[in-house]
Structure formats: structure tokens, C-alpha cells
Design a protein around this motif. Structure first.
Motif: not given
Length: 195
Positions: A106-114, A127-132, A137-144
Motif C-alpha cells: 500500500x502507498x499513500x499517493x499515486x505516482x504521476x502519470x498513472x 502505472x509501470x505494470x502495477x495495478x492499484x 485513503x491508500x492505494x493497494x497493489x492488486x491483481x487485475x
């Protein structure tokens, strides 16, 4: 009498000749050639054991860095990972090794360019092959989900072969090249289960 025999013989010959042409036509009809066409059905992998995956490129050399500027700590299952510039790292012997993100980071903010991707009433941020997914109030890495479409792959994707079919892989997600409205895109067709 001779005339009646002649008519009888001639009519018999006509009858035999007519019967022969009928059987010849019948046999010609029954000897028509039938052809069967087999259609190759391509089976998409969905979930695939890592034992079935063959990488087309030789093993990559692991590149580590001495420092990661502006890194943020990502705690996951009691271990610290690091995040900076849309890359995840693990620490080993005082160096940082880039890794593919684990499901659940989990991250707090998404990177620019998502990019925002919608599929089956789900909204993914990628972004960059990672799905959130947005979780509170967070963004969690998930399987698409299988069927999700993206328009570009990350730079360090790899080509893999599964059961004779070539796919693109990044972070254990399998993609297949497709056309969407005349534009090249990549569809998620499966996930590699690591064993």
C-alpha cells in the motif's frame, strides 16, 4: 413376330441404358468428397503454475543500488520494503534491489502519470505494470482481472512461452497483444502462481 421381338429388344435396351445412367448419376452423387476443417482453439491460461512458464530471455542480472533517494517505507507482513519513483525495493547487505510489487503493498499517493482503467465495474489505477485499487485513503497493489486492457507495458516486461503460445509477463501478470479500435493494446490473460 420379328417386329414385336425387335420392339421388345429395343425397348429392353432403352430400359437397361436408362437404368445404367440413373445408377451412374447416383454413384457420382455418393462419391462426393467431404472435408472437415479443424479450428485451433486457443486456450488462455488464467492461472498458470510457474513450472509451465519458459522465459525467452536468459536470466537477467540483478542490479542493486547503494541508495534510494526520497524513499518511503512500505510495511508488508512484518517486513520493510521501500518505494521511490514508482519502483519497489528490498534491502540486502546495505544495498537496495528492485523487485516487482507484491499483492497487498500500500502507498499513500499515486505516482504521476498513472492511468485509470475501468473493467467489470472495477476502477484500477495503473502505472509501470502495477495495478492499484483505492482502499480508504491508500492505494493497494492488486491483481487485475483477466480481460483488463492496457495500452502499454512496462519497460522490463519479458516474453514467455506457455504450452507453445507466446505471452508478455511483468510482475507475474500475463498479457497478450490485441487490437482495440485499430490500436495496439495488451489484454491481461492470466496470472503466474509462483511455486
Amino acid at each position: 413376330m420379328k417386329a414385336s421381338i425387335k420392339t421388345y429388344v429395343i425397348s429392353s435396351l432403352f430400359l437397361v441404358a436408362f437404368a445404367m445412367t440413373g445408377t451412374a448419376q447416383t454413384s457420382r452423387r455418393t462419391t462426393t468428397k467431404t472435408t472437415t476443417t479443424k479450428t485451433a482453439v486457443k486456450k488462455t491460461p488464467n492461472r498458470v503454475s510457474s513450472r509451465r512458464v519458459v522465459y525467452k530471455t536468459p536470466k537477467k542480472k540483478v542490479v542493486s543500488v547503494r541508495s534510494v533517494p526520497n524513499k518511503k517505507v512500505v510495511k508488508y507482513q512484518g517486513q520493510n520494503y521501500y518505494y521511490a519513483n514508482n519502483r519497489y525495493y528490498t534491502s540486502s547487505r546495505g544495498r537496495y534491489i528492485p523487485i516487482a510489487p507484491k499483492i497487498g503493498f500500500r502507498i499513500q499517493t499515486l505516482p504521476q502519470g498513472y492511468a485509470r482503467v475501468r473493467y467489470n465495474n472495477h476502477i484500477y489505477f495503473t502505472i509501470g505494470g502495477t495495478f492499484y485499487n483505492e482502499v480508504g485513503n491508500e492505494y493497494e497493489v492488486v491483481e487485475p482481472e483477466v480481460g483488463t486492457i492496457v495500452y502499454e507495458l512496462p519497460n522490463d516486461y519479458e516474453k514467455v512461452v506457455i504450452d507453445g503460445q507466446t505471452y508478455y509477463e511483468y510482475a507475474n501478470i500475463l498479457y497478450e497483444k490485441v487490437q482495440v479500435d485499430g490500436t495496439r493494446a495488451y489484454e491481461v490473460v492470466g496470472i503466474i502462481d509462483m511455486e
